[in-house]
Enzyme design. Structure first.
Site, PDB file in Angstrom:
ATOM      1  N   VAL A  56       0.852  -1.205   0.000  1.00 32.22           N
ATOM      2  CA  VAL A  56       0.000   0.000   0.000  1.00 32.22           C
ATOM      3  C   VAL A  56       0.880   1.245   0.000  1.00 32.22           C
ATOM      4  CG1 VAL A  56      -1.630   1.354   1.388  1.00 32.22           C
ATOM      5  CG2 VAL A  56      -2.039  -1.088   1.009  1.00 32.22           C
ATOM      6  N   THR A  59       2.525   1.755  -3.382  1.00 30.48           N
ATOM      7  CA  THR A  59       1.549   2.205  -4.373  1.00 30.48           C
ATOM      8  C   THR A  59       1.082   3.635  -4.105  1.00 30.48           C
ATOM      9  OG1 THR A  59       0.829  -0.077  -4.655  1.00 30.48           O
ATOM     10  CG2 THR A  59      -0.657   1.637  -5.464  1.00 30.48           C
ATOM     11  N   GLU A  60       0.832   3.936  -2.850  1.00 29.08           N
ATOM     12  CA  GLU A  60       0.281   5.249  -2.496  1.00 29.08           C
ATOM     13  C   GLU A  60       1.300   6.376  -2.610  1.00 29.08           C
ATOM     14  OE1 GLU A  60      -2.710   6.178  -1.968  1.00 29.08           O
ATOM     15  OE2 GLU A  60      -3.841   4.422  -1.361  1.00 29.08           O
ATOM     16  N   SER A  61       2.531   6.162  -2.096  1.00 29.18           N
ATOM     17  CA  SER A  61       3.460   7.282  -1.964  1.00 29.18           C
ATOM     18  C   SER A  61       4.891   6.994  -2.391  1.00 29.18           C
ATOM     19  CB  SER A  61       3.498   7.736  -0.502  1.00 29.18           C
ATOM     20  OG  SER A  61       4.117   6.723   0.289  1.00 29.18           O
TER      21      SER A  61
END
Length: 187
Positions: A56, A59-61
């Site tokens: 996560v 993918t997010e940051s």
């Protein structure tokens, strides 16, 4: 003679690259981990697979703690301030304030708690939980109720939001990569 030497050098170079590509060092360089202690602690605390948390965050940051999206999501796990406020109240996080949302430990704790919450809400189904993490649980419940999407990994292409569809696919891909590369590093 010169062509044979060039071909031999190229062959050796290709063999070297092939051998290097399968070393743990190369894989860890391609799929780095930052904030391992914080991720491990939060994953244990909230009973979430640390490889899922890693995926996560990637993918997010891309592990950039001060990242802010165009929509206003903040930090490593790209939390919307309203969602973070709700989580802080729901989880009774003592002493956490919104101004610390870009702090890696705070963001990882809040985001991992939220993943845990979504996993519980969707009976441990990580595909549904990931879709909800991106699009919101209300959207996911609507898609299921209206039979737009059956919630399965095999039918991810039926998710009506392109961003969410790609998000789920990327997180699952990264989780599998991190699992192969770091499975022994988080025990």
């Amino acid at each position: 003679m010169r062509r044979k030497r060039t071909a031999a050098v190229l062959l050796l170079l290709l063999m070297g690259v092939f051998l290097l590509i399968n070393t743990p060092f190369i894989w860890k360089w391609m799929y780095p981990v930052k904030y391992q202690p914080e991720i491990k602690l939060a994953a244990e605390r909230f009973n979430v697979d640390p490889m899922l948390v890693l995926a996560v965050i990637r993918t997010e940051s891309a592990f950039e703690p001060r990242r802010v999206s165009k929509k206003g999501a903040v930090g490593l796990m790209q939390l919307m301030p309203e969602t973070a406020n709700w989580i802080i109240k729901q989880a009774k996080f003592q002493g956490l304030a919104m101004e610390y949302l870009d702090d890696p430990k705070v963001n990882i704790d809040i985001g991992t708690w939220y993943l845990s919450y979504l996993l519980k809400q969707f009976n441990g189904d990580k595909v549904l939980a990931l879709a909800a993490y991106n699009a919101g649980p209300g959207s996911v419940n609507k898609w299921l109720e209206q039979e737009i999407w059956d919630g399965s990994r095999e039918r991810v292409e039926d998710i009506p939001y392109g961003e969410t569809r790609h998000y789920v696919q990327k997180v699952l891909y990264y989780q599998e990569k991190y699992q192969k590369i770091y499975q022994n590093d988080f025990k």
